[in-house]
Design a protein around this motif. Sequence first.
Motif, mmCIF file in Angstrom:
data_model
loop_
_atom_site.group_PDB
_atom_site.id
_atom_site.type_symbol
_atom_site.label_atom_id
_atom_site.label_comp_id
_atom_site.label_asym_id
_atom_site.label_seq_id
_atom_site.Cartn_x
_atom_site.Cartn_y
_atom_site.Cartn_z
ATOM 1 N N ARG A 1 -1.319 -13.692 4.518
ATOM 2 C CA ARG A 1 -1.310 -12.246 4.174
ATOM 3 C C ARG A 1 0.807 -11.837 4.464
ATOM 4 N N ALA A 2 0.338 -10.650 3.603
ATOM 5 C CA ALA A 2 1.708 -10.205 3.912
ATOM 6 C C ALA A 2 2.366 -8.893 4.491
ATOM 7 N N VAL A 3 3.461 -9.086 5.692
ATOM 8 C CA VAL A 3 3.589 -8.445 6.829
ATOM 9 C C VAL A 3 5.012 -7.432 6.553
ATOM 10 N N VAL A 4 4.550 -6.130 5.954
ATOM 11 C CA VAL A 4 5.091 -5.668 4.914
ATOM 12 C C VAL A 4 5.968 -4.345 6.045
ATOM 13 N N PHE A 5 7.830 -4.460 6.018
ATOM 14 C CA PHE A 5 8.647 -3.983 6.556
ATOM 15 C C PHE A 5 8.771 -2.728 5.836
ATOM 16 N N ARG A 6 9.201 -1.147 6.250
ATOM 17 C CA ARG A 6 9.509 -0.136 5.359
ATOM 18 C C ARG A 6 11.003 0.106 6.366
ATOM 19 N N LEU A 7 11.750 0.015 5.744
ATOM 20 C CA LEU A 7 13.068 0.964 6.270
ATOM 21 C C LEU A 7 13.258 0.321 7.703
ATOM 22 N N GLY A 8 12.402 -0.658 8.077
ATOM 23 C CA GLY A 8 12.704 -1.809 9.243
ATOM 24 C C GLY A 8 11.226 -1.605 10.402
ATOM 25 N N ARG A 9 10.724 -0.882 9.539
ATOM 26 C CA ARG A 9 9.467 -0.298 10.355
ATOM 27 C C ARG A 9 8.401 -0.861 9.747
ATOM 28 N N VAL A 10 7.188 -1.587 10.469
ATOM 29 C CA VAL A 10 6.050 -2.370 10.394
ATOM 30 C C VAL A 10 4.944 -0.988 10.088
ATOM 31 N N ILE A 11 4.594 -1.649 8.459
ATOM 32 C CA ILE A 11 3.607 -0.376 8.147
ATOM 33 C C ILE A 11 1.921 -1.180 8.379
ATOM 34 N N GLY A 12 2.242 -2.876 8.163
ATOM 35 C CA GLY A 12 1.281 -3.120 8.750
ATOM 36 C C GLY A 12 1.149 -4.532 7.917
ATOM 37 N N ALA A 13 0.003 -5.531 7.705
ATOM 38 C CA ALA A 13 -0.560 -6.238 7.117
ATOM 39 C C ALA A 13 -1.236 -5.914 5.883
ATOM 40 N N LYS A 14 -0.862 -6.624 4.625
ATOM 41 C CA LYS A 14 -1.301 -7.036 3.372
ATOM 42 C C LYS A 14 -1.734 -7.464 3.345
ATOM 43 N N GLY A 15 -2.821 -7.756 1.884
ATOM 44 C CA GLY A 15 -3.250 -8.800 1.271
ATOM 45 C C GLY A 15 -4.348 -9.472 1.787
ATOM 46 N N ARG B 1 -4.701 -21.554 15.333
ATOM 47 C CA ARG B 1 -4.329 -20.303 13.318
ATOM 48 C C ARG B 1 -3.847 -19.004 14.206
ATOM 49 N N VAL B 2 -2.651 -18.467 12.462
ATOM 50 C CA VAL B 2 -2.692 -17.027 12.979
ATOM 51 C C VAL B 2 -3.510 -15.595 12.797
ATOM 52 N N VAL B 3 -4.502 -15.696 13.644
ATOM 53 C CA VAL B 3 -5.718 -14.002 13.551
ATOM 54 C C VAL B 3 -5.044 -12.480 13.407
ATOM 55 N N ASP B 4 -3.252 -12.493 14.086
ATOM 56 C CA ASP B 4 -2.764 -11.460 13.599
ATOM 57 C C ASP B 4 -1.615 -11.212 13.438
ATOM 58 N N PRO B 5 -1.349 -11.224 11.699
ATOM 59 C CA PRO B 5 -0.057 -11.221 10.896
ATOM 60 C C PRO B 5 1.166 -10.222 11.748
#
Length: 248
Positions: free
Chosen positions: A27-41, A88-92
Amino acid sequence: MAPIIIFAIFAIIFLASAIKILPEYERAVVFRLGRVIGAKGPGLIILIPFIDKMVRVSLRVITMDVPTQDVITRDNVSVKVDAVVYFRVVDPVKAIVNVEDFVYATSQISQTTLRSICGQAELDELLSQREKINMKLQEIIDKETDAWGVKVVSVELKRIDLPEELVKAMARQAEAERERRAKIIAAEAEYQAAQKLVEAAQLLSQQPIAMQLRYLETLNTIGQKNAKTIVFPFPIEITDFIGSMKKQ
């Protein structure tokens, strides 16, 4: 022509930085301008170049060896214990945002928990109730790592190293226990044999002819062997008769 080529190059660079492909286990944890917007993939995801930043997180089970820990049990025995932790990771998002390095953090909490739990148990409990210790370790470590988005699947004690003197003492104890059981079994066998002899004697005493048959059977058994010595059973009744004659 040159501007078209330059534009094509910039377009390729833009697409290469904007389009990402994630496998099923990531999964990809996405940061937009330093703020997390969620996990994708998983699969194809699109990022805004120079604005979005992606951190990959694997969701597969991680196998981690817990280094050997020196533990003093509740009955004051010094032992060395190591274990293996499956998690294992359940919440990225939690695994990236709430802790700097979730693998290192899980390793440290596993070591401290291993020392604590094994120190609260006696040596016999460590050796004979490993499943109970494993479940208690898993429960405590899983509770501590829940805030990091980590799920502990299993914890297994791998090895318990005992002092050499204690190993020798336990070997002597086990040997003494085996000897005790052997003596008890032999005594029980003698007791049962004596009971059977008493029952046989009672039956033979009710039928005097049965004793004579036993004499003949004994002679037949001796005669089948190639021996120079012949043993002839002497009737006990004759001895009793001779004793009664002497009294007269």
